[in-house]
Structure formats: C-alpha cells, structure tokens
Design a protein around this motif. Structure first.
Motif, PDB file in Angstrom:
ATOM      1  N   ASP A  67       0.836  -1.202   0.000  1.00  0.00           N
ATOM      2  CA  ASP A  67       0.000   0.000   0.000  1.00  0.00           C
ATOM      3  C   ASP A  67       0.873   1.255   0.000  1.00  0.00           C
ATOM      4  OD1 ASP A  67      -2.217  -1.615   0.031  1.00  0.00           O
ATOM      5  OD2 ASP A  67      -2.887  -1.041   2.035  1.00  0.00           O
ATOM      6  N   ILE A  72       2.080   2.034  -3.443  1.00  0.00           N
ATOM      7  CA  ILE A  72       1.004   2.592  -4.271  1.00  0.00           C
ATOM      8  C   ILE A  72       0.749   4.036  -3.874  1.00  0.00           C
ATOM      9  CG2 ILE A  72      -1.407   2.383  -4.972  1.00  0.00           C
ATOM     10  CD1 ILE A  72      -1.140  -0.665  -4.282  1.00  0.00           C
ATOM     11  N   LEU A  73       0.717   4.293  -2.563  1.00  0.00           N
ATOM     12  CA  LEU A  73       0.484   5.663  -2.087  1.00  0.00           C
ATOM     13  C   LEU A  73       1.627   6.594  -2.491  1.00  0.00           C
ATOM     14  CD1 LEU A  73      -1.083   4.890   1.387  1.00  0.00           C
ATOM     15  CD2 LEU A  73      -2.224   5.969  -0.569  1.00  0.00           C
ATOM     16  N   CYS A 101      -4.395   3.586  -9.751  1.00  0.00           N
ATOM     17  CA  CYS A 101      -3.824   3.401  -8.410  1.00  0.00           C
ATOM     18  C   CYS A 101      -4.911   3.370  -7.340  1.00  0.00           C
ATOM     19  CB  CYS A 101      -2.824   4.510  -8.094  1.00  0.00           C
ATOM     20  SG  CYS A 101      -1.267   4.394  -8.986  1.00  0.00           S
ATOM     21  N   TRP A 102      -5.860   4.317  -7.413  1.00  0.00           N
ATOM     22  CA  TRP A 102      -6.945   4.352  -6.430  1.00  0.00           C
ATOM     23  C   TRP A 102      -7.779   3.071  -6.509  1.00  0.00           C
ATOM     24  CZ3 TRP A 102      -5.915   7.114  -2.643  1.00  0.00           C
ATOM     25  CH2 TRP A 102      -5.421   8.410  -2.745  1.00  0.00           C
ATOM     26  N   LEU A 126      -5.888   0.317  -4.744  1.00  0.00           N
ATOM     27  CA  LEU A 126      -5.990   0.475  -3.292  1.00  0.00           C
ATOM     28  C   LEU A 126      -7.369   0.038  -2.781  1.00  0.00           C
ATOM     29  CD1 LEU A 126      -4.096   3.838  -2.788  1.00  0.00           C
ATOM     30  CD2 LEU A 126      -3.447   1.608  -1.844  1.00  0.00           C
ATOM     31  N   ARG A 127      -8.432   0.386  -3.514  1.00  0.00           N
ATOM     32  CA  ARG A 127      -9.786  -0.037  -3.106  1.00  0.00           C
ATOM     33  C   ARG A 127      -9.912  -1.557  -3.159  1.00  0.00           C
ATOM     34  NH1 ARG A 127     -11.193   4.779  -5.872  1.00  0.00           N
ATOM     35  NH2 ARG A 127     -11.449   3.638  -7.807  1.00  0.00           N
ATOM     36  N   ARG A 155      -7.501  -3.742  -2.721  1.00  0.00           N
ATOM     37  CA  ARG A 155      -6.739  -4.286  -1.598  1.00  0.00           C
ATOM     38  C   ARG A 155      -7.521  -4.139  -0.291  1.00  0.00           C
ATOM     39  NH1 ARG A 155      -1.644  -5.570  -1.952  1.00  0.00           N
ATOM     40  NH2 ARG A 155      -1.090  -4.702   0.077  1.00  0.00           N
ATOM     41  N   GLN A 156      -8.156  -2.988  -0.095  1.00  0.00           N
ATOM     42  CA  GLN A 156      -8.949  -2.758   1.118  1.00  0.00           C
ATOM     43  C   GLN A 156     -10.129  -3.726   1.187  1.00  0.00           C
ATOM     44  OE1 GLN A 156      -8.312  -0.903   3.765  1.00  0.00           O
ATOM     45  NE2 GLN A 156     -10.180  -1.688   4.702  1.00  0.00           N
TER      46      GLN A 156
END
Length: 76
Positions: A2, A5-6, A43-44, A47-48, A50-51
């Motif tokens: 993460d 990615i961030l 990217c967003w 991340l979504r 992965r969450q």
C-alpha cells in the motif's frame, strides 16, 4: 505494498499539480495530463481492491492493477 502505491499516487499528484500551473495547452500536454489522471484512477482502484480483500479476510496481495480502459469505464 500500500505504501508503494500511495507513494506513486503522491508522485502523480505532484506531477498533476505542476502541470496545472503550466498554461501550455498543447495536444501533447493535454494527452500527458490525461495519462496522469488515468494512472491515478488505476492506483486508487488498486488500493480499493486491496482494502476490500482485507475487509473480507482475504490476501490483499491478490489484487491486481486493472487495465486503464476498464477502470475508466466505471461509474463514479
């Protein structure tokens, strides 16, 4: 992962901000800006994913970057 990615998101946001103060509006510049925005969306999305996997007790490492055309077709 993460954090990686961030970090990429932060770099893309900085690039996007730098382009915002540049008043040049050439077709090449506009295309570059569009690519940056698409990469940010990608990217967003990752991340979504992965969450969501974490929330359901699955391995976030199973998430993968979806192709930009797929991400860009999602409804906001």
């Amino acid at each position: 992962m993460d954090e990686d990615i961030l970090a990429k998101v932060a770099a893309l946001v900085n690039e996007e901000k730098a382009m915002a103060v540049d008043t040049e509006t050439s077709a090449e510049r506009q295309a570059h800006r569009a690519r940056v925005e698409q990469q940010l969306d990608q990217c967003w999305d990752l991340l979504r994913q992965r969450q969501a996997l974490r929330e359901f007790g699955k391995d976030p490492g199973e998430a993968h970057a979806r192709p930009i055309p797929e991400v860009e077709q999602y409804l906001q």
